[in-house]
Motif scaffolding. Structure first.
Motif, PDB file in Angstrom:
ATOM      1  N   THR A  21       8.296  -5.961  13.445  1.00 55.28           N
ATOM      2  CA  THR A  21       7.438  -6.958  12.818  1.00 55.28           C
ATOM      3  C   THR A  21       6.879  -7.898  13.880  1.00 55.28           C
ATOM      4  N   LYS A  52       0.311 -13.712  15.694  1.00 52.14           N
ATOM      5  CA  LYS A  52      -0.087 -12.298  15.720  1.00 52.14           C
ATOM      6  C   LYS A  52      -1.107 -12.049  16.837  1.00 52.14           C
ATOM      7  N   LYS A  89       0.519  -2.799   7.333  1.00 49.16           N
ATOM      8  CA  LYS A  89       1.210  -3.592   6.322  1.00 49.16           C
ATOM      9  C   LYS A  89       2.578  -2.960   6.061  1.00 49.16           C
ATOM     10  N   GLU A 137       5.306  -6.612   2.438  1.00 55.04           N
ATOM     11  CA  GLU A 137       4.472  -7.575   3.156  1.00 55.04           C
ATOM     12  C   GLU A 137       3.139  -7.758   2.423  1.00 55.04           C
ATOM     13  N   ARG A 138       2.703  -8.981   2.381  1.00 54.01           N
ATOM     14  CA  ARG A 138       1.409  -9.270   1.753  1.00 54.01           C
ATOM     15  C   ARG A 138       0.275  -9.066   2.746  1.00 54.01           C
ATOM     16  N   TRP A 139       0.578  -9.359   4.013  1.00 50.73           N
ATOM     17  CA  TRP A 139      -0.437  -9.261   5.051  1.00 50.73           C
ATOM     18  C   TRP A 139      -0.014  -8.215   6.090  1.00 50.73           C
ATOM     19  N   VAL A 140      -0.961  -7.892   6.960  1.00 50.63           N
ATOM     20  CA  VAL A 140      -0.709  -6.869   7.995  1.00 50.63           C
ATOM     21  C   VAL A 140       0.021  -7.531   9.173  1.00 50.63           C
ATOM     22  N   TYR A 141       1.359  -7.557   9.097  1.00 49.48           N
ATOM     23  CA  TYR A 141       2.150  -8.217  10.136  1.00 49.48           C
ATOM     24  C   TYR A 141       3.276  -7.321  10.663  1.00 49.48           C
ATOM     25  N   THR A 142       3.072  -6.015  10.597  1.00 45.68           N
ATOM     26  CA  THR A 142       4.025  -5.067  11.182  1.00 45.68           C
ATOM     27  C   THR A 142       3.299  -4.283  12.271  1.00 45.68           C
TER      28      THR A 142
END
Length: 286
Positions: A102, A121, A146, A150-155
């Protein structure tokens, strides 16, 4: 020189952080016979625990890439080495060849302290792109996806180009290490059990590898001066068999006289002239 630290997970769910000393001793020898005060010889003796890993495991590390990295990112280079190993393992098992972290995990590993998630990020992406410019052999690809829940693209999804994975195939150096370990263990059993045939010795070798107490005795012997000339001869022979040349600093005459007294020091010290003992270490959980 910092110690290495790796986590292991016990059956009770407890995570333990284990610390391993990298070097046992570092010698600086100055040749006062020359007019140059900078004429020095440096000798680093790797700790017994690290040499144990060299015997039983093969750790992926490209020294040129490691040195080219800024010191603040060298810890993460070790993470890249682990990624390569795991992706090679996944490929062999026909699993998806990716490694996932992440943004928050990466920020912690890279020492990023930015409160705003989107800025954090951006900083992670910037450092990863910059890091790739320092690397010649350990180049990697990354993309943001995503993750689960996760709600947002943070992986971050890591992968490696084919030429990187090919370069870090175990290759010849791993073959030398494994061959040396196998033959060194054979020599130990031959000395420890002299009046036995080959069938019995093969059985004894398996017993030593599987029994922690017997393996510790072998490891202590490997790091002792006992039969050191035979150990050196095995190392040279194995190196020549794999690479088709002698190790740097060695010559044909030294192999032929390995049982004599005139033997040059090994360029890479597998055998220490003394030891403080060995630790039976569990394999690190990945």
């Amino acid at each position: 020189m910092e110690n290495l630290c790796y986590p292991t997970i016990g059956e009770d769910g407890r995570t333990s952080y284990n610390f391993v000393q990298i070097l046992k001793r570092f010698d600086i020898m100055t040749d006062f016979k020359t007019k140059k005060s900078t004429k020095r010889l440096y000798s680093a003796v790797v700790s017994p625990e690290i040499k144990n890993f060299m015997f039983s495991l093969y750790n992926l590390l490209e020294l040129q890439d490691y040195r080219s990295m800024p010191s603040r990112y060298r810890y993460f280079y070790l993470e890249l080495s682990k990624m390569v190993y795991l992706i090679k393992y996944k490929t062999a098992k026909n699993e998806a060849p990716f490694y996932v972290l992440t943004v928050d995990q990466l920020a912690k590993k890279l020492g990023i302290e930015i409160a705003e998630p989107k800025d954090r990020k951006k900083k992670v992406a910037s450092i990863l792109k910059k890091m790739n410019t320092y690397l010649k052999y350990t180049n990697f690809n990354f993309s943001f996806v995503k993750g689960d829940h996760e709600r947002w693209v943070y992986t971050v999804l890591f992968s490696f180009p084919r030429h990187t994975l090919h370069y870090f195939d175990e290759g010849q150096y791993a073959v030398v290490v494994k061959k040396f370990y196998k033959n060194l263990l054979g020599l130990y059993v031959e000395i420890a059990y002299p009046d036995t045939d080959m069938a019995v010795r093969r059985k004894k070798i398996k017993e030593v590898e599987e029994d922690a107490g017997l393996y510790k005795e072998f490891f202590l012997w490997a790091n002792s001066p006992e039969s050191v000339e035979k150990k050196k001869q095995i190392y040279i022979s194995d190196f020549v068999a794999v690479f088709g040349r002698f190790p740097e600093g060695w010559a044909q005459e030294e192999l032929e006289s390995a049982n004599g007294t005139e033997v040059a020091p090994a360029p890479e010290e597998f055998i220490s002239p003394e030891t403080d003992g060995a630790v039976n270490m569990d394999n690190p959980a990945v």
